[in-house]
Enzyme design. Sequence first.
Site, PDB file in Angstrom:
ATOM      1  N   HIS A   1       0.843  -1.203   0.000  1.00 31.75           N
ATOM      2  CA  HIS A   1       0.000   0.000   0.000  1.00 31.75           C
ATOM      3  C   HIS A   1       0.876   1.251   0.000  1.00 31.75           C
ATOM      4  O   HIS A   1       0.665   2.173  -0.803  1.00 31.75           O
ATOM      5  CB  HIS A   1      -0.896  -0.053   1.245  1.00 31.75           C
ATOM      6  CG  HIS A   1      -1.745   1.153   1.479  1.00 31.75           C
ATOM      7  ND1 HIS A   1      -3.117   1.141   1.347  1.00 31.75           N
ATOM      8  CD2 HIS A   1      -1.426   2.418   1.871  1.00 31.75           C
ATOM      9  CE1 HIS A   1      -3.602   2.343   1.635  1.00 31.75           C
ATOM     10  NE2 HIS A   1      -2.593   3.133   1.965  1.00 31.75           N
ATOM     11  N   GLU A   2       1.872   1.281   0.882  1.00 28.13           N
ATOM     12  CA  GLU A   2       2.732   2.465   0.985  1.00 28.13           C
ATOM     13  C   GLU A   2       3.654   2.601  -0.223  1.00 28.13           C
ATOM     14  O   GLU A   2       3.920   3.716  -0.684  1.00 28.13           O
ATOM     15  CB  GLU A   2       3.551   2.411   2.280  1.00 28.13           C
ATOM     16  CG  GLU A   2       2.716   2.393   3.554  1.00 28.13           C
ATOM     17  CD  GLU A   2       1.729   3.546   3.637  1.00 28.13           C
ATOM     18  OE1 GLU A   2       2.046   4.651   3.143  1.00 28.13           O
ATOM     19  OE2 GLU A   2       0.626   3.348   4.184  1.00 28.13           O
TER      20      GLU A   2
ATOM     21  N   HIS B   1       1.694   4.232  -2.850  1.00 30.41           N
ATOM     22  CA  HIS B   1       1.693   5.690  -2.679  1.00 30.41           C
ATOM     23  C   HIS B   1       2.952   6.302  -3.295  1.00 30.41           C
ATOM     24  O   HIS B   1       2.894   7.330  -3.982  1.00 30.41           O
ATOM     25  CB  HIS B   1       1.647   6.048  -1.188  1.00 30.41           C
ATOM     26  CG  HIS B   1       0.280   6.053  -0.588  1.00 30.41           C
ATOM     27  ND1 HIS B   1      -0.805   6.652  -1.186  1.00 30.41           N
ATOM     28  CD2 HIS B   1      -0.177   5.546   0.599  1.00 30.41           C
ATOM     29  CE1 HIS B   1      -1.876   6.514  -0.411  1.00 30.41           C
ATOM     30  NE2 HIS B   1      -1.520   5.846   0.670  1.00 30.41           N
TER      31      HIS B   1
ATOM     32  N   GLU C   1      -6.297   6.655  -1.186  1.00 26.31           N
ATOM     33  CA  GLU C   1      -6.180   5.503  -0.287  1.00 26.31           C
ATOM     34  C   GLU C   1      -6.761   4.251  -0.938  1.00 26.31           C
ATOM     35  O   GLU C   1      -6.234   3.145  -0.769  1.00 26.31           O
ATOM     36  CB  GLU C   1      -6.892   5.791   1.035  1.00 26.31           C
ATOM     37  CG  GLU C   1      -6.187   6.807   1.910  1.00 26.31           C
ATOM     38  CD  GLU C   1      -4.767   6.396   2.261  1.00 26.31           C
ATOM     39  OE1 GLU C   1      -4.533   5.196   2.528  1.00 26.31           O
ATOM     40  OE2 GLU C   1      -3.885   7.270   2.253  1.00 26.31           O
TER      41      GLU C   1
END
Length: 358
Positions: free
Chosen positions: A137-138, A141, A188
């Site tokens: 997930h990060e 980003h 997100e």
Amino acid sequence: MPELNKNVPSRERRRFPGISSRAYEHPADRSALVSLRKLTGFDKVFKAISGMLPERSLRLLFLSDSVRVSDQQFQHLHDMLRDACYILDLDKVPQMYVKQDPQPNAMCIGMDEPIIVVTTGLVELLDEEEMRAVVGHEVGHALSGHSVYRTIMLFLTNLALALAWIPLGALAIRAIIAALLEWFRKSELSADRAGLLVGQDLEASMRGLMKLAGGNHLHEMNVDAFLQQAEEYDRGGDVRDSVLKILNVLPRSHPFTTIRAAELKKWSESRDYQRIMDGHYPRRDEDKDASARESFRESASSYADTVKNSKDPLLRLVNDIAGGTADIGGKLRDRFNNRGSGGSAPADGSGPADPSPN
């Protein structure tokens, strides 16, 4: 730095060479990013703003008061990070820090180079595969450039807040912040998709979101029941509940966890996800040719589909009004077209026009 291609994941997972972040970005997130990337002179603005931000101070703060992940410290996180960068074909592995904080959280920040920070509360809460989805997930980003654009936008927002004394300034600022937070929430959802591409384990992603909502009590929770909550939330009660939902979500930077779980499951069952897993996805070297107009069109279509398919009472009302307006407009158009062609429409506006007398 060691060669990334030597860092093979601990179990066999598909890798996505040259994948563009556009492959997994939510349409609303993607349209904003494509537009920002195409702004003429944006790089100059970026450099000017970066010199005004305390990024160096932030890096020194984490270096001095957190634990930097490496092959000597939190090695399992280091391996996950390298796995994630290998799978998403990220050229440079970002630095990661573990910060003492009982609140489970993770973030990706920084202008020149992204930094990933995870809290001890999160590390202690999640198992290995759940944590892998968070790391992915990060990294998602970082690949999307969210850390860069978020930092810039937050800086501009804080600058604008200082000017809120100008007449009507506060109202305008609230509108800017509301729009910015809406983008954050969609980003997100994009990063959740990146986490799934990295972990390639939907159940682990679901478990992680459930733990964020209910803590380390999986034996007391059920995925189907958790997703049912999202459906019940969407369905709501009446228009009053719809208004309350809007007010509840406006100040948040993240969507509610049940909504994130439902959105991720929906995407995992989509043709878009399957095409990525089959190796058909936009490449990074094509980003410069991406159409901002097409991205906006996809974003508008996504919001329209949300309104059309939602069970929320207020959105159903909006959809019904829009549909009714379209019906009225169609009838008026038919009426005028019939008159223009020499016909007259019936009084009720329906049915074929009677032929005019000769």
